[in-house]
Design a protein around this motif. Structure first.
Motif, mmCIF file in Angstrom:
data_model
loop_
_atom_site.group_PDB
_atom_site.id
_atom_site.type_symbol
_atom_site.label_atom_id
_atom_site.label_comp_id
_atom_site.label_asym_id
_atom_site.label_seq_id
_atom_site.Cartn_x
_atom_site.Cartn_y
_atom_site.Cartn_z
ATOM 1 N N VAL A 144 -3.726 -9.581 -13.976
ATOM 2 C CA VAL A 144 -2.532 -10.440 -14.533
ATOM 3 C C VAL A 144 -1.470 -10.512 -14.440
ATOM 4 O O VAL A 144 -0.643 -10.358 -13.440
ATOM 5 C CB VAL A 144 -3.003 -9.020 -16.134
ATOM 6 N N THR A 145 -0.803 -11.736 -14.925
ATOM 7 C CA THR A 145 0.732 -12.653 -14.523
ATOM 8 C C THR A 145 1.406 -12.641 -15.788
ATOM 9 O O THR A 145 0.674 -12.648 -17.003
ATOM 10 C CB THR A 145 -0.075 -13.969 -13.830
ATOM 11 N N ALA A 146 2.555 -12.317 -15.755
ATOM 12 C CA ALA A 146 3.438 -12.733 -16.523
ATOM 13 C C ALA A 146 4.360 -13.453 -15.899
ATOM 14 O O ALA A 146 5.107 -13.365 -14.582
ATOM 15 C CB ALA A 146 4.152 -11.092 -17.212
ATOM 16 N N GLY A 167 0.468 -1.157 0.426
ATOM 17 C CA GLY A 167 -0.129 -0.112 -0.215
ATOM 18 C C GLY A 167 0.628 1.393 -0.283
ATOM 19 O O GLY A 167 0.508 2.120 -0.472
ATOM 20 N N THR A 168 2.030 1.067 0.015
ATOM 21 C CA THR A 168 3.020 1.843 0.085
ATOM 22 C C THR A 168 4.265 2.143 -1.057
ATOM 23 O O THR A 168 4.516 0.381 -1.459
ATOM 24 C CB THR A 168 3.341 2.657 1.649
ATOM 25 N N GLY A 169 4.566 2.825 -1.840
ATOM 26 C CA GLY A 169 6.211 3.573 -2.276
ATOM 27 C C GLY A 169 5.347 2.265 -3.184
ATOM 28 O O GLY A 169 4.607 2.278 -4.088
ATOM 29 N N PRO A 170 6.315 1.549 -4.163
ATOM 30 C CA PRO A 170 6.107 0.621 -5.378
ATOM 31 C C PRO A 170 4.774 -0.259 -5.343
ATOM 32 O O PRO A 170 3.904 -0.131 -6.063
ATOM 33 C CB PRO A 170 6.750 -0.077 -5.305
ATOM 34 N N THR A 171 3.565 -0.452 -3.649
ATOM 35 C CA THR A 171 2.505 -1.054 -4.596
ATOM 36 C C THR A 171 1.265 0.035 -3.513
ATOM 37 O O THR A 171 0.468 -0.815 -2.941
ATOM 38 C CB THR A 171 2.839 -2.340 -2.701
ATOM 39 N N SER A 172 1.597 1.279 -4.213
ATOM 40 C CA SER A 172 0.556 2.365 -3.381
ATOM 41 C C SER A 172 -0.470 2.112 -4.212
ATOM 42 O O SER A 172 -1.818 2.531 -3.726
ATOM 43 C CB SER A 172 1.159 3.223 -4.020
ATOM 44 N N PHE A 173 -0.817 1.326 -5.265
ATOM 45 C CA PHE A 173 -1.459 1.006 -6.489
ATOM 46 C C PHE A 173 -2.126 0.134 -6.463
ATOM 47 O O PHE A 173 -3.306 -0.497 -6.905
ATOM 48 C CB PHE A 173 -1.541 1.807 -7.418
ATOM 49 N N ALA A 174 -1.543 -0.819 -5.242
ATOM 50 C CA ALA A 174 -2.226 -1.784 -5.075
ATOM 51 C C ALA A 174 -3.792 -2.710 -4.408
ATOM 52 O O ALA A 174 -3.722 -3.337 -4.751
ATOM 53 C CB ALA A 174 -1.232 -3.446 -3.789
ATOM 54 N N ASP A 175 -4.718 -1.385 -3.825
ATOM 55 C CA ASP A 175 -5.723 -1.620 -3.938
ATOM 56 C C ASP A 175 -6.691 -1.362 -4.871
ATOM 57 O O ASP A 175 -6.910 0.303 -5.082
ATOM 58 C CB ASP A 175 -6.136 -0.737 -2.252
ATOM 59 N N PRO A 176 -7.335 -2.040 -5.174
ATOM 60 C CA PRO A 176 -7.732 -1.769 -6.380
ATOM 61 C C PRO A 176 -9.304 -0.629 -6.262
ATOM 62 O O PRO A 176 -9.376 0.346 -7.035
ATOM 63 C CB PRO A 176 -8.602 -2.394 -7.367
ATOM 64 N N ASP A 177 -10.238 -0.557 -4.677
ATOM 65 C CA ASP A 177 -10.769 0.511 -4.420
ATOM 66 C C ASP A 177 -9.767 2.227 -4.116
ATOM 67 O O ASP A 177 -10.157 3.130 -4.891
ATOM 68 C CB ASP A 177 -11.232 0.094 -3.350
ATOM 69 N N ARG A 178 -8.530 1.872 -4.272
ATOM 70 C CA ARG A 178 -7.799 3.158 -3.987
ATOM 71 C C ARG A 178 -7.759 3.852 -5.171
ATOM 72 O O ARG A 178 -7.615 4.999 -5.709
ATOM 73 C CB ARG A 178 -6.941 2.461 -3.395
ATOM 74 N N ALA A 203 0.233 -8.510 -11.027
ATOM 75 C CA ALA A 203 -0.446 -6.521 -11.760
ATOM 76 C C ALA A 203 -1.699 -6.567 -11.841
ATOM 77 O O ALA A 203 -2.455 -7.888 -12.596
ATOM 78 C CB ALA A 203 0.543 -6.777 -13.278
ATOM 79 N N TRP A 204 -1.613 -5.350 -11.336
ATOM 80 C CA TRP A 204 -2.826 -5.179 -11.720
ATOM 81 C C TRP A 204 -3.298 -4.120 -13.490
ATOM 82 O O TRP A 204 -2.286 -3.464 -13.472
ATOM 83 C CB TRP A 204 -4.039 -3.941 -11.359
ATOM 84 N N LEU A 205 -4.244 -4.890 -14.162
ATOM 85 C CA LEU A 205 -4.270 -3.897 -14.893
ATOM 86 C C LEU A 205 -5.352 -2.714 -15.225
ATOM 87 O O LEU A 205 -6.694 -3.300 -14.960
ATOM 88 C CB LEU A 205 -4.923 -4.699 -16.936
ATOM 89 N N VAL A 206 -5.029 -1.375 -15.249
ATOM 90 C CA VAL A 206 -6.222 -1.015 -14.850
ATOM 91 C C VAL A 206 -6.665 0.083 -15.867
ATOM 92 O O VAL A 206 -5.366 0.504 -17.120
ATOM 93 C CB VAL A 206 -5.563 0.597 -14.182
ATOM 94 N N THR A 207 -7.175 0.032 -16.178
ATOM 95 C CA THR A 207 -8.174 0.726 -17.699
ATOM 96 C C THR A 207 -9.164 2.182 -17.007
ATOM 97 O O THR A 207 -10.192 1.848 -16.661
ATOM 98 C CB THR A 207 -8.466 -0.479 -18.798
ATOM 99 N N ALA A 208 -9.232 3.264 -18.635
ATOM 100 C CA ALA A 208 -10.380 3.899 -17.439
ATOM 101 C C ALA A 208 -10.358 4.878 -19.077
ATOM 102 O O ALA A 208 -9.656 4.765 -19.741
ATOM 103 C CB ALA A 208 -9.980 4.593 -16.357
ATOM 104 N N ARG A 209 -11.105 5.967 -18.800
ATOM 105 C CA ARG A 209 -11.717 6.633 -19.873
ATOM 106 C C ARG A 209 -12.068 7.748 -19.563
ATOM 107 O O ARG A 209 -12.219 8.295 -18.616
ATOM 108 C CB ARG A 209 -12.730 5.620 -20.395
ATOM 109 N N ARG A 210 -11.237 9.055 -20.238
ATOM 110 C CA ARG A 210 -11.885 10.663 -20.208
ATOM 111 C C ARG A 210 -13.040 10.817 -20.560
ATOM 112 O O ARG A 210 -13.482 10.037 -22.000
ATOM 113 C CB ARG A 210 -10.270 11.441 -20.680
#
Length: 283
Positions: A209-211, A180-191, A270-277
């Motif tokens: 997703v995995t690789a 939840g901090t540093g490199p994992t600051s976006f680890a929570d999808p709700d955040r 990883a989380w693959l995040v998509t969004a749109r303006r």
């Protein structure tokens, strides 16, 4: 000179951290390139699209994006002068003419409004000083209806990398900090959804997703590389010689569990995040 507000990260990426990534760009691409297609496919880049790569580093994703938009262009933005020099040299060597790289802070860069069709990133969005302001600025750089696609780290608990790093925990702090901090600051999808929503994006989706991640040709090689990664190297230097030696032994033993005939490999998540303006967005 670019305006930089994320000064702590700028110092790191223009010092040892950025120099290590630039000097070992093949190694870091071997760790992270398995996520390239996930990002680029999600971004749905068209042949005429204008692409922004946020935190582009050594520029592999930027160059691949540019190839998917042969009649468009791609811009990679990063804080790190050492990595940007590598990115420019590789683009020239690979003859990718429609790509450029600029040193700047994407949180505050004065992008022309609506200048891009899509923004992408491969593990480059987790370190903003103010993520809502940063994504708001990136959103304004996208045309109405423009797309965002990036990968970011999940929580480390229960992952292969978490297992390796936790093996050193009795000797060193976890080099990435608590989840939840540093490199994992976006680890929570709700955040992630909250940040992007506050920044003006809509239709945010997070998909795990995995690789396969390649760390070295054998265990000693992988241990030397991972031990030189900035956060690990920093904590080893702070711990002192005896504790650092014990941590290196623990790291080597943990990596042995992931040795294969093809080298040391972990399954990365990883989380693959998509969004749109919004299509009706106005500035």
């Amino acid at each position: 000179m670019p305006r930089i507000v994320n000064t702590h990260q700028a110092e790191a990426w223009n010092g040892y951290e950025g120099e290590h990534w630039a000097a070992h760009r093949d190694r870091y691409d071997a760790v992270n390139s398995g996520f390239n297609d996930a990002v680029l496919d999600a971004a749905a880049i068209g042949e005429r699209d204008r692409v922004l790569d946020i935190g582009c580093g050594n520029g592999q994703l930027t160059r691949l994006a540019a190839r998917r938009a042969p009649l468009g262009r791609a811009l990679g933005v990063d804080l790190s002068a050492p990595m940007l020099a590598t990115a420019r040299a590789l683009a020239a060597a690979e003859q990718v003419p429609n790509v450029t790289f600029e040193q700047d802070d994407a949180q505050v860069r004065a992008f022309p409004a609506g200048d891009f069709d899509v923004a992408v990133s491969r593990f480059g969005v987790m370190f903003f000083a103010d993520p809502v302001a940063a994504f708001g600025n990136i959103g304004r750089a996208l045309r109405p209806g423009g797309r965002l696609a990036f990968v970011c780290m999940t929580a480390l608990d229960g992952t292969d990398l978490g297992q390796v790093l936790d093996a050193m925990a009795a000797r060193l702090p976890r080099p990435t900090g608590p989840d939840g901090t540093g490199p994992t600051s976006f680890a929570d999808p709700d955040r992630v959804r909250a940040v992007l929503g506050a920044a003006g994006f809509e239709e945010t989706r997070c998909e795990r997703v995995t690789a396969v991640q390649h760390w070295g040709r054998d265990v000693p090689d992988a241990a030397a590389f991972l031990g030189g990664w900035g956060p690990v190297a920093h904590h080893m230097a702070q711990a002192g010689p005896e504790a650092a030696a014990r941590a290196r032994r623990a790291l080597t033993e943990a990596l042995a569990a992931f040795a294969t005939p093809e080298g040391v490999r972990t399954r990365g998540t990883a989380w693959l995040v998509t969004a749109r303006r919004p299509a009706a967005a106005t500035d």
